[in-house]
Design a protein around this motif. Structure first.
Motif, mmCIF file in Angstrom:
data_model
loop_
_atom_site.group_PDB
_atom_site.id
_atom_site.type_symbol
_atom_site.label_atom_id
_atom_site.label_comp_id
_atom_site.label_asym_id
_atom_site.label_seq_id
_atom_site.Cartn_x
_atom_site.Cartn_y
_atom_site.Cartn_z
ATOM 1 N N PRO A 110 0.654 -1.265 -0.045
ATOM 2 C CA PRO A 110 0.027 0.052 0.158
ATOM 3 C C PRO A 110 0.690 1.342 0.090
ATOM 4 C CG PRO A 110 -0.085 -0.951 2.304
ATOM 5 C CD PRO A 110 0.853 -1.791 1.322
ATOM 6 N N THR A 111 0.108 2.402 -0.351
ATOM 7 C CA THR A 111 0.816 3.793 -0.480
ATOM 8 C C THR A 111 0.921 4.073 0.953
ATOM 9 O OG1 THR A 111 0.157 4.291 -2.627
ATOM 10 C CG2 THR A 111 0.738 6.119 -1.407
ATOM 11 N N VAL A 112 2.093 4.414 1.450
ATOM 12 C CA VAL A 112 2.298 4.956 3.033
ATOM 13 C C VAL A 112 2.864 6.395 2.609
ATOM 14 C CG1 VAL A 112 3.335 4.545 4.963
ATOM 15 C CG2 VAL A 112 2.394 3.019 3.741
ATOM 16 N N LEU A 113 2.359 7.263 3.425
ATOM 17 C CA LEU A 113 2.786 8.668 3.445
ATOM 18 C C LEU A 113 3.701 8.909 4.437
ATOM 19 C CD1 LEU A 113 -0.571 10.870 3.107
ATOM 20 C CD2 LEU A 113 1.216 10.392 1.189
ATOM 21 N N LYS A 114 4.809 9.682 4.222
ATOM 22 C CA LYS A 114 5.590 10.044 5.601
ATOM 23 C C LYS A 114 4.822 10.857 6.410
ATOM 24 C CE LYS A 114 9.967 10.485 2.723
ATOM 25 N NZ LYS A 114 10.821 11.178 2.129
ATOM 26 N N PRO A 115 5.435 10.746 7.700
ATOM 27 C CA PRO A 115 4.533 11.366 8.950
ATOM 28 C C PRO A 115 4.358 12.884 8.501
ATOM 29 C CG PRO A 115 6.197 9.966 9.796
ATOM 30 C CD PRO A 115 6.468 9.917 8.442
ATOM 31 N N GLU A 116 5.437 13.661 7.985
ATOM 32 C CA GLU A 116 5.267 15.018 7.834
ATOM 33 C C GLU A 116 4.282 15.441 6.729
ATOM 34 O OE1 GLU A 116 9.452 13.639 5.995
ATOM 35 O OE2 GLU A 116 7.984 13.252 7.879
ATOM 36 N N THR A 117 4.221 14.480 5.626
ATOM 37 C CA THR A 117 3.201 14.493 4.356
ATOM 38 C C THR A 117 1.862 14.570 5.035
ATOM 39 O OG1 THR A 117 5.203 13.940 2.878
ATOM 40 C CG2 THR A 117 2.772 14.005 2.235
ATOM 41 N N ALA A 118 1.604 13.308 5.990
ATOM 42 C CA ALA A 118 0.403 13.123 6.423
ATOM 43 C C ALA A 118 0.004 14.336 7.266
ATOM 44 C CB ALA A 118 0.600 11.691 7.253
ATOM 45 N N THR A 119 0.844 14.934 8.093
ATOM 46 C CA THR A 119 0.318 15.978 8.944
ATOM 47 C C THR A 119 -0.047 17.204 8.118
ATOM 48 O OG1 THR A 119 1.931 15.088 10.675
ATOM 49 C CG2 THR A 119 1.137 17.490 10.557
ATOM 50 N N ALA A 120 0.854 17.371 6.943
ATOM 51 C CA ALA A 120 0.689 18.488 6.071
ATOM 52 C C ALA A 120 -0.900 18.345 5.569
ATOM 53 C CB ALA A 120 1.655 18.665 5.041
ATOM 54 N N LEU A 121 -0.931 17.048 5.009
ATOM 55 C CA LEU A 121 -2.444 16.739 4.356
ATOM 56 C C LEU A 121 -3.689 17.101 5.105
ATOM 57 C CD1 LEU A 121 -2.925 13.733 1.958
ATOM 58 C CD2 LEU A 121 -4.505 14.545 3.497
ATOM 59 N N VAL A 122 -3.484 16.403 6.334
ATOM 60 C CA VAL A 122 -4.789 16.698 6.940
ATOM 61 C C VAL A 122 -5.118 18.102 7.738
ATOM 62 C CG1 VAL A 122 -4.666 14.216 7.703
ATOM 63 C CG2 VAL A 122 -3.644 15.915 9.353
ATOM 64 N N GLN A 123 -3.935 18.798 7.657
ATOM 65 C CA GLN A 123 -4.075 20.260 8.135
ATOM 66 C C GLN A 123 -4.240 21.043 6.917
ATOM 67 O OE1 GLN A 123 -0.324 20.982 9.713
ATOM 68 N NE2 GLN A 123 -0.904 20.385 12.124
ATOM 69 N N ASP A 124 -4.225 20.723 5.537
ATOM 70 C CA ASP A 124 -4.226 21.591 4.433
ATOM 71 C C ASP A 124 -5.578 22.237 4.231
ATOM 72 O OD1 ASP A 124 -3.244 22.064 1.772
ATOM 73 O OD2 ASP A 124 -5.087 21.509 1.383
ATOM 74 N N PRO A 125 -6.718 21.710 4.592
ATOM 75 C CA PRO A 125 -8.128 22.706 4.358
ATOM 76 C C PRO A 125 -8.055 24.044 5.389
ATOM 77 C CG PRO A 125 -8.768 20.316 4.565
ATOM 78 C CD PRO A 125 -7.442 20.621 4.945
#
Length: 311
Positions: A110-125
Motif C-alpha cells: 500500500p501507499t504510505v505517506l511520510k509522517p510530515e506529509t500526512a500531517t500537512a495533508l490533514v491540516q491542508d483545508p
C-alpha cells in the motif's frame, strides 16, 4: 429455460438473501456473488451437474479468457460460499466446492505517506486564510463550514485508520469527544470502538460547534458529516476531499484507503502491537494486518541502506 434447468439460478437469489441477512455481507459483496454465480448457472444449470470437475472447468474457462487472478479468487470465494449454503439447504449431498483452492493474489504494497506529509495533508483545508487570499477545501476560505468539515474528516481518517464507508456512516452520537473514542460500524455490521487523538478531537469539536449547523438540511439529521445538500455525506465526496488535499501538498494518487494504510504503518513504526492495530482497523484476521509489517520492513531496509556506512 425449463424449470429443471433453472434450478441453480433460482437458488442463487435465495443465497443472495442469505449472504445479505445471515452472513452480513455488504451489498457490494452480494452483487459480486450474484454476478459470478449467474455466470456459473449458465453452464451448471442443475445441482446434479454441480460437480468439482464442472466447477474447475468453469474456473479454467476464466483463465483462458485472461481473467485476472483477483477475479478468479473472487469467483472461487463466491462458489465456495454458495456450495456450503446449498449443502446446508439439502440441495447438495456434499459441500462440493470445499476442495476448490483460490489462486494466491500478489497484493501490491500500500501507499504510505511520510509522517510530515500526512500531517500537512490533514491540516491542508485549514492552512489558508481569507486575509491571505487563500482558499480552504471548499474553495471559499479556510473557516467555511466545508473547510471545517473536511479538516475533521481528514483528521479522523488518519487518526483512526477507519474505512471511508465507516467514516460516512458515523452519527453524532457515535463520537465521544471527552474520552476521544468513536463507535465504528465496519464490515458485516460489526461494531468496534476506536480511539483518536487530541488534534482529531479538536477538529471534530470545531466542526460540530461552528460548521455543522450551517450545512444540516433538517434538525433531525443524525449524520456526523453532511454534504452540500445537508444530508449524510457520500463516499465519493470524501474521496474528492482527500485527493484535493493530497494534491495541494504534492502527494498525488492518495485515497482515503492510503490514509488507512498510513495510520497503521505509523502506529507500528511507533511501537504499537500488531494485535492492537488489527483491533483498530477491524480486521477479522491477523494475516490481513501483517501486510503492514512488510511495509515497515521495507522502510527499515531503505533507512539502513542510506544510513549504515557498510550498507
Amino acid at each position: 429455460m425449463s424449470e429443471s434447468s433453472s434450478q441453480v439460478q433460482a437458488a442463487v437469489a435465495d443465497f443472495a438473501d442469505h449472504a445479505r441477512l445471515v452472513l452480513g455481507r455488504s451489498e457490494h459483496t452480494v452483487r459480486g456473488y450474484q454476478s459470478d454465480l449467474a455466470q456459473l448457472a449458465g453452464t451448471v444449470e442443475r445441482f446434479e451437474d454441480f460437480t468439482l470437475d464442472a466447477l474447475r472447468r468453469w474456473l479454467a474457462d476464466a483463465v483462458r479468457q485472461g481473467k485476472a487472478r483477483s477475479t478468479l479468487a473472487r469467483r472461487t470465494a463466491a462458489v465456495r460460499a454458495f456450495s456450503t449454503w446449498a449443502y446446508n439447504q439439502g440441495y447438495l449431498d456434499t459441500d462440493v466446492a470445499a476442495r476448490l483452492v483460490a489462486p494466491k493474489i500478489t497484493r501490491p504494497l500500500p501507499t504510505v505517506l511520510k509522517p510530515e506529509t500526512a500531517t500537512a495533508l490533514v491540516q491542508d483545508p485549514m492552512r489558508a486564510t481569507d486575509a491571505a487570499g487563500g482558499t480552504g477545501a471548499s474553495g471559499t476560505g479556510a473557516d467555511t463550514p466545508e473547510a471545517l468539515r473536511d479538516t475533521a474528516m481528514l483528521e479522523l481518517l488518519y487518526a483512526t485508520g477507519m474505512r471511508v464507508s465507516e467514516l460516512t456512516g458515523l452519527n453524532v452520537v457515535d463520537i465521544d469527544l471527552e474520552r476521544r473514542m468513536a463507535k465504528v460500524t465496519g464490515k458485516g455490521n460489526k461494531q468496534r470502538v476506536v480511539p483518536f487523538g487530541s488534534e482529531a478531537a479538536n477538529a471534530v469539536r470545531t466542526w460540530l460547534n461552528r460548521g455543522r449547523s450551517d450545512l444540516v438540511a433538517e434538525a433531525g439529521e443524525q449524520a456526523l458529516f453532511v454534504g452540500s445538500r445537508g444530508r449524510r455525506i457520500d463516499q465519493r465526496q470524501v474521496r474528492r476531499v482527500v485527493e484535493r488535499a493530497a494534491a495541494d501538498v504534492g502527494a498525488g494518487g492518495v485515497t482515503p484507503h492510503s490514509l488507512r494504510h498510513t495510520a497503521a504503518t505509523h502506529l507500528l513504526e511507533g511501537g504499537a502491537d500488531l494485535r492492537m492495530v488489527q483491533e483498530l482497523l477491524g480486521h477479522s484476521s491477523l494475516q490481513t494486518t501483517q501486510i503492514y509489517t512488510h511495509v515497515s520492513a521495507q522502510r527499515l531496509k531503505k533507512v539502513y541502506d542510506q544510513a549504515h556506512p557498510r550498507a
